[in-house]
Design a protein around this motif. Sequence first.
Motif, mmCIF file in Angstrom:
data_model
loop_
_atom_site.group_PDB
_atom_site.id
_atom_site.type_symbol
_atom_site.label_atom_id
_atom_site.label_comp_id
_atom_site.label_asym_id
_atom_site.label_seq_id
_atom_site.Cartn_x
_atom_site.Cartn_y
_atom_site.Cartn_z
ATOM 1 N N VAL A 19 8.324 -6.388 15.973
ATOM 2 C CA VAL A 19 8.961 -5.070 15.994
ATOM 3 C C VAL A 19 7.843 -4.025 15.986
ATOM 4 O O VAL A 19 6.918 -4.126 15.181
ATOM 5 C CB VAL A 19 9.868 -4.875 14.748
ATOM 6 N N MET A 21 5.620 -1.161 15.089
ATOM 7 C CA MET A 21 5.440 -0.475 13.806
ATOM 8 C C MET A 21 5.634 1.045 13.935
ATOM 9 O O MET A 21 5.884 1.732 12.953
ATOM 10 C CB MET A 21 4.046 -0.762 13.252
ATOM 11 N N SER A 27 8.422 -5.483 20.001
ATOM 12 C CA SER A 27 6.990 -5.321 20.296
ATOM 13 C C SER A 27 6.582 -6.202 21.468
ATOM 14 O O SER A 27 7.196 -7.240 21.736
ATOM 15 C CB SER A 27 6.157 -5.653 19.068
ATOM 16 N N PHE A 161 10.819 -1.690 11.264
ATOM 17 C CA PHE A 161 9.748 -2.671 11.077
ATOM 18 C C PHE A 161 9.788 -3.217 9.650
ATOM 19 O O PHE A 161 9.695 -4.425 9.431
ATOM 20 C CB PHE A 161 8.378 -2.022 11.360
#
Length: 227
Positions: A19, A21, A27, A161
Amino acid sequence: MARIRLREAETHASRLPDVCMACGEASETHVKKNFRWYPSWVNLLIFVGLLPALIVMLVLTKQMSVEIPFCDRHRRYFGMRVLWIILALAGFITVWLAASAIVAATAEPQDVHNVPTFIAFTFVLSMIVSIITIAIIQGKTIRPDEITDREITLIRVNKEFIDALQDMRDARRDRMHSDDEFDGPRRRRDEDNDRDLRDPPRRGDAYRADPPRDRARHRERRVEDED
Ligand SMILES: [Zn+2]
């Protein structure tokens, strides 16, 4: 935006969720970022002197790398921040130089003695605006709030996140507990690994606990007892 504390073992890509940040989207990549941090009170030592402040800063600065997951849009997250700061500084200096040149070129003869004052005043003004701009950009950037030997606390981290990381931690804990029922030795090994990361054995611990000299003395005493 929120804060998250990561143990050193959690700074590696495999222990972080996929994910971003910065925005909480899926991501695409990991960017290894080396963070540096020192306690903010050190800045006050500037009033004592630049050299003592620099020495204390160097002594107290801690650093830790984190393999940060980023989406495609944020893969140059830190590089873009630096670019914005450079552009902002270049912009203010250009405006200051241009204004100074125009004022110097167009000043009436009776006002010429005021030109240096104007240049100095606008320089200080552009520096203040630059510092405020940099502080605003820094304030919106993922950055460390504290680094210790074993942990790093990051702020301005996306909430999605943090939630994903918490899920990962819970899943890992559950896996350890289920391993406990079916596979005791492996769980214990995992826990040992975790404990090692929290409290790595220091060289010389064994000697401190039972120094060779003591062992020799025990042996001597045993020999005496036998006599
Ligand atoms: Zn993103």
